[in-house]
Design a protein around this motif. Structure first.
Motif, PDB file in Angstrom:
ATOM      1  N   ALA A  18       0.830  -1.206   0.000  1.00  0.00           N
ATOM      2  CA  ALA A  18       0.000   0.000   0.000  1.00  0.00           C
ATOM      3  C   ALA A  18       0.863   1.254   0.000  1.00  0.00           C
ATOM      4  CB  ALA A  18      -0.924  -0.012   1.219  1.00  0.00           C
ATOM      5  N   VAL A  19       1.954   1.244   0.761  1.00  0.00           N
ATOM      6  CA  VAL A  19       2.844   2.414   0.781  1.00  0.00           C
ATOM      7  C   VAL A  19       3.460   2.635  -0.598  1.00  0.00           C
ATOM      8  CG1 VAL A  19       4.987   3.325   1.733  1.00  0.00           C
ATOM      9  CG2 VAL A  19       3.308   2.264   3.246  1.00  0.00           C
ATOM     10  N   ALA A  20       3.885   1.556  -1.261  1.00  0.00           N
ATOM     11  CA  ALA A  20       4.451   1.692  -2.607  1.00  0.00           C
ATOM     12  C   ALA A  20       3.417   2.242  -3.581  1.00  0.00           C
ATOM     13  CB  ALA A  20       4.980   0.340  -3.071  1.00  0.00           C
ATOM     14  N   ALA A  21       2.174   1.740  -3.496  1.00  0.00           N
ATOM     15  CA  ALA A  21       1.125   2.252  -4.381  1.00  0.00           C
ATOM     16  C   ALA A  21       0.827   3.712  -4.097  1.00  0.00           C
ATOM     17  CB  ALA A  21      -0.132   1.404  -4.218  1.00  0.00           C
ATOM     18  N   GLY A  22       0.858   4.095  -2.835  1.00  0.00           N
ATOM     19  CA  GLY A  22       0.629   5.500  -2.502  1.00  0.00           C
ATOM     20  C   GLY A  22       1.732   6.395  -3.023  1.00  0.00           C
ATOM     21  N   ALA A  23       2.963   5.900  -2.966  1.00  0.00           N
ATOM     22  CA  ALA A  23       4.077   6.692  -3.507  1.00  0.00           C
ATOM     23  C   ALA A  23       3.925   6.884  -5.008  1.00  0.00           C
ATOM     24  CB  ALA A  23       5.398   6.004  -3.170  1.00  0.00           C
ATOM     25  N   VAL A  24       3.506   5.838  -5.701  1.00  0.00           N
ATOM     26  CA  VAL A  24       3.266   5.959  -7.131  1.00  0.00           C
ATOM     27  C   VAL A  24       2.165   6.972  -7.403  1.00  0.00           C
ATOM     28  CG1 VAL A  24       2.460   4.729  -9.180  1.00  0.00           C
ATOM     29  CG2 VAL A  24       4.105   3.643  -7.645  1.00  0.00           C
ATOM     30  N   GLY A  25       1.111   6.950  -6.611  1.00  0.00           N
ATOM     31  CA  GLY A  25       0.028   7.907  -6.781  1.00  0.00           C
ATOM     32  C   GLY A  25       0.488   9.330  -6.557  1.00  0.00           C
ATOM     33  N   LEU A  26       1.328   9.554  -5.558  1.00  0.00           N
ATOM     34  CA  LEU A  26       1.837  10.903  -5.322  1.00  0.00           C
ATOM     35  C   LEU A  26       2.732  11.371  -6.474  1.00  0.00           C
ATOM     36  CD1 LEU A  26       2.686  10.808  -1.496  1.00  0.00           C
ATOM     37  CD2 LEU A  26       0.747  11.922  -2.628  1.00  0.00           C
ATOM     38  N   GLY A  27       3.537  10.423  -6.975  1.00  0.00           N
ATOM     39  CA  GLY A  27       4.376  10.781  -8.124  1.00  0.00           C
ATOM     40  C   GLY A  27       3.538  11.129  -9.341  1.00  0.00           C
ATOM     41  N   GLY A  28       2.510  10.360  -9.615  1.00  0.00           N
ATOM     42  CA  GLY A  28       1.630  10.662 -10.734  1.00  0.00           C
ATOM     43  C   GLY A  28       0.907  11.976 -10.538  1.00  0.00           C
ATOM     44  N   LEU A  29       0.543  12.280  -9.294  1.00  0.00           N
ATOM     45  CA  LEU A  29      -0.127  13.548  -9.016  1.00  0.00           C
ATOM     46  C   LEU A  29       0.814  14.726  -9.313  1.00  0.00           C
ATOM     47  CD1 LEU A  29      -2.745  14.822  -7.946  1.00  0.00           C
ATOM     48  CD2 LEU A  29      -1.769  14.703  -5.649  1.00  0.00           C
ATOM     49  N   GLY A  30       2.070  14.594  -8.898  1.00  0.00           N
ATOM     50  CA  GLY A  30       3.030  15.669  -9.192  1.00  0.00           C
ATOM     51  C   GLY A  30       3.285  15.819 -10.683  1.00  0.00           C
ATOM     52  N   ALA A  31       3.398  14.691 -11.403  1.00  0.00           N
ATOM     53  CA  ALA A  31       3.618  14.765 -12.847  1.00  0.00           C
ATOM     54  C   ALA A  31       2.422  15.391 -13.554  1.00  0.00           C
ATOM     55  CB  ALA A  31       3.879  13.356 -13.387  1.00  0.00           C
ATOM     56  N   GLY A  32       1.228  15.090 -13.100  1.00  0.00           N
ATOM     57  CA  GLY A  32       0.041  15.691 -13.712  1.00  0.00           C
ATOM     58  C   GLY A  32      -0.015  17.183 -13.489  1.00  0.00           C
ATOM     59  N   LEU A  33       0.349  17.624 -12.312  1.00  0.00           N
ATOM     60  CA  LEU A  33       0.363  19.066 -12.047  1.00  0.00           C
ATOM     61  C   LEU A  33       1.404  19.784 -12.924  1.00  0.00           C
ATOM     62  CD1 LEU A  33       0.048  19.067  -8.136  1.00  0.00           C
ATOM     63  CD2 LEU A  33      -1.709  19.704  -9.800  1.00  0.00           C
ATOM     64  N   TRP A  34       2.579  19.156 -13.095  1.00  0.00           N
ATOM     65  CA  TRP A  34       3.612  19.770 -13.942  1.00  0.00           C
ATOM     66  C   TRP A  34       3.168  19.819 -15.395  1.00  0.00           C
ATOM     67  CZ3 TRP A  34       6.922  16.909 -17.435  1.00  0.00           C
ATOM     68  CH2 TRP A  34       7.922  17.707 -18.039  1.00  0.00           C
ATOM     69  N   TRP A  35       2.502  18.721 -15.826  1.00  0.00           N
ATOM     70  CA  TRP A  35       2.032  18.671 -17.225  1.00  0.00           C
ATOM     71  C   TRP A  35       0.951  19.711 -17.483  1.00  0.00           C
ATOM     72  CZ3 TRP A  35      -1.182  14.132 -19.573  1.00  0.00           C
ATOM     73  CH2 TRP A  35      -1.259  14.299 -20.983  1.00  0.00           C
TER      74      TRP A  35
END
Length: 375
Positions: free
Chosen positions: A95-112
């Motif tokens: 779950a922690v790994a999946a949450g980290a992936v979600g946070l990374g995707g959230l940051g990439a979406g904001l940058w995009w």
């Protein structure tokens, strides 16, 4: 001593041999060496035995108070479908790994989408995308990444030893979690914490009455634990309150079978804490099982009279002990006098008529009783 006439010259049916002296009644000899047969079952057999004793001269047996027993109970209804089963959980590391992936995707979406401030881009050493604006693709990435992060971190939980979760969805039982450490549980499920450790409950002084109607105050110590988390949580409104009320009901049923003290003689009483505890435990085990509770023992730690009758019962207990002591002393004195007179007479040391015998018995009784009183 009178014996039956035996021999070839005797006329008529043979008489039963009897033992008799000046101070005893006739006792059939065969009763002295008779083995008591096992009592037959049923009231008819009991009446036959009673009639057989009436003609033999045997003293009737004193009816003894029955021992303490747990009364029969009607089985409580149990929902067979409501049984504890393990719920679906994941490891907390996943779950922690999946949450980290979600946070990374959230940051990439904001940058995009060009929603990251310039100073944050300079700190992260990321290039600035000219003309970047949030569109359907960017909003989709942001929504998916955010949902993944929320679900991953929102379902994390820390399992502890002696604690469990009961999870349900829209009122339907979905399972129980007894795992320890960091785990992930579906965040859409409703969780209920349940203590499954070995626990003990010491009651406050509870009112009760014994078999004679005397008011009592009883303190009970119950050792128990939750065995089936599903039934304990969903089968009853409050399993702790349910257990306390079962203790009060079982205690009232058990204590009403015997008196607190036997003032008139020996017999089972409530002072036998082991027997009272065994009967109380058997009742509680039967009552607590349908609610998913496991009772190991229920022992009375204190059984005493209520304050309003304690003084009266104390006087009765002292009077009964004093009467029992006097009876014991008198019995011993009478036995000693009888043995002394019998030995003197049988060995021919003295020859006594009725008057002399009575005088000797009187003097010996006074002497022996005085001797016991000086001890």
């Amino acid at each position: 001593m009178t014996t039956a006439e035996t021999g070839t010259g005797a006329v008529g049916p043979e008489r039963v041999r009897l033992i008799q002296n000046e101070s005893t009644t006739e006792i059939p000899v065969h009763l002295l060496f008779r083995d008591d047969p096992a009592p037959a079952a049923g009231p008819a057999a009991a009446s036959v035995v009673g009639r057989a004793r009436q003609g033999t001269g045997e003293q009737p047996r004193v009816a003894r108070r029955p021992a303490l027993r747990a009364p029969a109970r009607v089985a409580l209804p149990v929902d067979e479908s409501l049984v504890e089963r393990p719920a679906s959980v994941l490891s907390g590391a996943v779950a922690v790994a999946a949450g980290a992936v979600g946070l990374g995707g959230l940051g990439a979406g904001l940058w995009w989408a060009g929603l990251v401030p310039e100073f944050a881009l300079r700190l992260a050493r990321l290039p600035l995308i000219e003309g970047a604006e949030p569109g359907p693709a960017q909003w989709g990435v942001l929504a998916g990444a955010g949902a993944l992060a929320l679900c991953a971190f929102g379902g994390l939980g820390r399992g502890r030893n002696g604690r469990a979760w009961v999870v349900s969805l829209f009122g339907r039982y979905r399972g129980s979690v007894r795992r320890t450490g960091l785990v992930w549980i579906n965040p859409f499920l409703k969780r209920r914490r349940v203590d499954v450790r070995l626990r003990h409950w010491r009651s406050e002084p509870m009112p009760a009455v014994d078999a004679q109607g005397a008011a009592l105050r009883v303190v009970v110590l119950v050792v128990w634990r939750v065995k089936d988390t599903a039934r304990a949580t969903l089968g009853v409104a409050d399993h702790e309150t349910y257990l306390r009320e079962c203790v009060e009901a079982a205690m009232a049923r058990v204590l009403s079978q015997l008196p607190a003290d036997a003032f008139q003689g020996d017999g089972p009483t409530l002072r036998n804490a082991e027997a009272v505890g065994d009967a109380l435990t058997r009742l509680l085990v039967a009552d607590a099982e349908p609610a998913g509770l496991e009772v190991f023992s229920a022992q009375p730690t204190r059984i005493e009279y209520a304050p309003e009758v304690a003084e009266v019962m104390q006087r009765r207990r002292i009077a009964a002990l004093d009467a029992r002591h006097r009876e014991s002393v008198l019995t011993h004195v009478v036995d000693s006098v009888e043995d002394t007179v019998t030995r003197l007479t049988m060995r021919g040391l003295v020859e006594l008529d009725d008057y002399e015998r009575k005088a000797l018995v009187k003097d010996l009784t006074v002497a022996f009783y005085t001797g016991h009183g000086d001890r």
